[in-house]
Design an enzyme around this catalytic site. Structure first.
Site, short mmCIF file in Angstrom:
data_model
loop_
_atom_site.label_atom_id
_atom_site.label_comp_id
_atom_site.label_asym_id
_atom_site.label_seq_id
_atom_site.Cartn_x
_atom_site.Cartn_y
_atom_site.Cartn_z
N ARG A 160 0.84 -1.22 0.00
CA ARG A 160 0.00 0.00 0.00
C ARG A 160 0.87 1.26 0.00
O ARG A 160 0.61 2.23 0.71
CB ARG A 160 -0.93 0.04 1.22
CG ARG A 160 -1.93 -1.07 1.28
CD ARG A 160 -2.94 -1.03 0.15
NE ARG A 160 -3.82 -2.18 0.24
CZ ARG A 160 -3.51 -3.37 -0.26
NH1 ARG A 160 -2.38 -3.56 -0.92
NH2 ARG A 160 -4.35 -4.38 -0.14
N SER A 234 -10.88 -0.09 3.37
CA SER A 234 -10.12 -0.40 4.58
C SER A 234 -9.56 0.90 5.15
O SER A 234 -8.84 1.61 4.45
CB SER A 234 -8.93 -1.31 4.25
OG SER A 234 -9.41 -2.46 3.63
N GLU A 330 -4.87 3.99 6.21
CA GLU A 330 -4.53 3.78 4.80
C GLU A 330 -5.15 4.91 3.97
O GLU A 330 -4.63 5.31 2.93
CB GLU A 330 -5.12 2.42 4.36
CG GLU A 330 -4.95 2.11 2.90
CD GLU A 330 -5.63 0.81 2.47
OE1 GLU A 330 -5.39 -0.24 3.09
OE2 GLU A 330 -6.39 0.86 1.49
C1 LIG Z 1 -15.54 -0.27 -0.85
C2 LIG Z 1 -14.05 -0.02 -1.07
C3 LIG Z 1 -13.21 -1.09 -1.30
C4 LIG Z 1 -11.84 -0.88 -1.50
N1 LIG Z 1 -11.04 -1.97 -1.70
C5 LIG Z 1 -9.71 -1.79 -1.89
C6 LIG Z 1 -8.86 -2.92 -2.08
O1 LIG Z 1 -9.29 -4.07 -2.11
N2 LIG Z 1 -7.54 -2.69 -2.25
C7 LIG Z 1 -7.01 -1.42 -2.26
O2 LIG Z 1 -5.79 -1.30 -2.42
N3 LIG Z 1 -7.80 -0.34 -2.09
C8 LIG Z 1 -9.13 -0.48 -1.91
N4 LIG Z 1 -9.93 0.60 -1.71
C9 LIG Z 1 -9.34 1.95 -1.70
C10 LIG Z 1 -9.45 2.72 -3.05
O3 LIG Z 1 -10.43 2.15 -3.86
C11 LIG Z 1 -8.12 2.73 -3.80
O4 LIG Z 1 -7.11 3.29 -3.01
C12 LIG Z 1 -8.22 3.52 -5.12
O5 LIG Z 1 -7.03 3.35 -5.86
C13 LIG Z 1 -8.47 5.00 -4.90
O6 LIG Z 1 -8.73 5.55 -6.16
P1 LIG Z 1 -9.48 6.94 -6.32
O7 LIG Z 1 -9.42 7.32 -7.76
O8 LIG Z 1 -10.83 6.87 -5.72
O9 LIG Z 1 -8.53 7.88 -5.46
P2 LIG Z 1 -8.98 9.18 -4.62
O10 LIG Z 1 -9.67 8.74 -3.39
O11 LIG Z 1 -9.69 10.14 -5.50
O12 LIG Z 1 -7.56 9.78 -4.24
C14 LIG Z 1 -6.73 9.15 -3.32
C15 LIG Z 1 -5.43 9.96 -3.18
O13 LIG Z 1 -4.69 9.92 -4.39
C16 LIG Z 1 -4.55 11.24 -4.95
N5 LIG Z 1 -4.76 11.08 -6.41
C17 LIG Z 1 -5.84 10.56 -7.02
N6 LIG Z 1 -5.63 10.50 -8.34
C18 LIG Z 1 -4.39 10.98 -8.56
C19 LIG Z 1 -3.58 11.16 -9.73
N7 LIG Z 1 -4.01 10.84 -10.96
N8 LIG Z 1 -2.33 11.70 -9.58
C20 LIG Z 1 -1.86 12.04 -8.35
N9 LIG Z 1 -2.58 11.89 -7.21
C21 LIG Z 1 -3.84 11.37 -7.33
C22 LIG Z 1 -5.61 12.09 -4.29
O14 LIG Z 1 -5.20 13.44 -4.23
C23 LIG Z 1 -5.68 11.46 -2.91
O15 LIG Z 1 -4.64 11.91 -2.09
C24 LIG Z 1 -11.31 0.43 -1.50
C25 LIG Z 1 -12.19 1.51 -1.30
C26 LIG Z 1 -13.54 1.30 -1.09
C27 LIG Z 1 -14.46 2.46 -0.89
#
Ligand SMILES: Cc1cc2nc3c(=O)[nH]c(=O)nc-3n(C[C@H](O)[C@H](O)[C@H](O)COP(=O)(O)OP(=O)(O)OC[C@H]3O[C@@H](n4cnc5c(N)ncnc54)[C@H](O)[C@@H]3O)c2cc1C
Length: 334
Positions: A160, A234, A330
């Site tokens: 992570r 998580s 996380e």
């Molecule tokens: C129900 C649920 C289940 C999940 N299961 C998992 C799992 O199994 N495994 C896992 O690893 N994660 C899991 N996650 C966490 C999440 O889905 C991941 O971390 C995902 O990659 C976040 O993507 P996002 O586009 O929503 O990021 P965001 O929440 O929009 O952003 C997260 C961070 O990254 C930054 N960011 C976003 N995009 C960029 C970019 N293009 N360039 C630079 N910075 C950026 C943002 O500024 C922020 O700080 C889960 C979340 C939920 C709600």
């Protein structure tokens, strides 16, 4: 177009009623660079908002990443290399690849969010991590606004973790990633729940598509759908402790789940630690933990991010009191 005072409710999965002072979307690298050139004092690149907890209104510019793209750039009999825009939806991308018979990210089906966020915390599930397929990551360096490409090695991927969570935190906007998927299938079915489903469904020969569908079924039975119950996945990372600490816990709790990482380190599931601390399925005001997975903090209706953060800190304290282990979030706290 930059819009003032926009509610962030539709743009993050926890569902806190917060707003951004300014909001815009970008659909290309050029648009992103143009906005960054205007030097916004405070800004945040947002993907699907599924790994973020807003504890207050955002007093700056939210830049929602919608950069598209899905292009095969190299193909042999054995593998295919694909360049994917950072604004693409991760799960839809997984489904697109498995339907083509390409193997590599089927275990990562149904993870919410965008492709561009996948390398940031090196998303992982069911024994597979984004780093297993990533060849390189393209980003705009905020210091000079130039496009930079980092190889997989330069991304310093860990559990992570990546360089984008540390040295480059807030200093890079990821615009696309390059991944390699295999045409010669080699599945990871090391998790018991996957094998149980294979037996239950009497599947004789797995395909990337059928394995992705198994993962979807498992996840749907264990995790809350953010469209129904607000959450950010998580909340805490699984702590990695020393062998000595792990041995102490296991001698006191012989059934403690644990994964030996190397001869000196062991990973203990944070969900188990939280559950043992009495927090599984417990509701406190408008927030709580999910009844089937204590690691997921939920919005029980009308919760603020601040309430969730307070609960997280209470849980962290209780886990420390019981086990002497510090669990770390996380989720990105804003
Ligand atoms: C129900 C649920 C289940 C999940 N299961 C998992 C799992 O199994 N495994 C896992 O690893 N994660 C899991 N996650 C966490 C999440 O889905 C991941 O971390 C995902 O990659 C976040 O993507 P996002 O586009 O929503 O990021 P965001 O929440 O929009 O952003 C997260 C961070 O990254 C930054 N960011 C976003 N995009 C960029 C970019 N293009 N360039 C630079 N910075 C950026 C943002 O500024 C922020 O700080 C889960 C979340 C939920 C709600």
């Amino acid at each position: 177009m930059i819009e003032p005072n926009i509610s962030l409710l539709p743009y993050h999965t926890f569902g806190a009623k917060v707003q951004a002072k300014e909001f815009t979307t970008v659909k290309s690298e050029n648009e992103l660079v143009k906005i960054l050139k205007e030097q916004p004092k405070k800004f945040l690149l947002l993907g699907g908002g599924s790994n973020i907890l807003f504890t207050q209104d955002f007093e700056g510019l939210i830049i929602k990443n919608e950069i598209p793209g899905f292009e095969v750039i190299n193909e042999t009999d054995d593998y295919v290399d694909i360049q994917i825009g950072a604004g693409e939806n991760w799960h839809e991308t997984v489904m697109k690849t498995v339907q083509k018979g390409w193997q590599g990210i089927e275990n990562l089906a149904l993870i919410p969010g965008t492709v561009g966020a996948a390398p940031i915390q090196n998303i992982g599930a069911y024994g597979v991590e984004a780093k297993d397929v990533i060849l390189s990551v393209d980003f705009i360096n905020h210091d000079n606004l130039e496009k930079t490409t980092f190889s997989k090695e330069e991304c310093h991927f860990g559990y992570r973790n990546s360089i984008f969570k540390h040295d480059l935190k807030g200093k890079a906007s990821i615009t696309s990633i390059k991944i390699r998927l295999s045409k010669k299938w080699k599945f990871n079915t090391s998790y018991g729940a996957i094998n149980d489903k294979i037996l239950e469904k009497n599947i004789k020969e797995l395909t990337p598509d059928s394995l992705a569908n198994i993962i979807i079924e498992i996840r749907n039975s264990k995790l809350p759908d953010p469209k129904v119950i607000g959450n950010c996945g998580s909340f805490f990372k699984n702590p990695v402790v020393s062998k000595l600490e792990a041995d102490k816990i296991i001698s006191k709790f012989p059934n403690a789940p644990h994964y030996v990482i190397d001869e000196n380190h062991t990973k203990i599931p944070a969900g188990w630690l939280i559950e043992q601390s009495g927090w599984k399925g417990k509701i406190k005001g408008n927030v709580g933990t999910y009844s089937k997975q204590a690691l997921v903090l939920i919005n029980n209706g009308g919760a603020t991010g601040e309430e969730a953060w307070d609960l997280a800190m209470t849980i962290k304290r209780d886990v420390f009191t019981k086990f002497g282990i510090e669990i770390e979030p996380e989720v990105n706290i804003i």
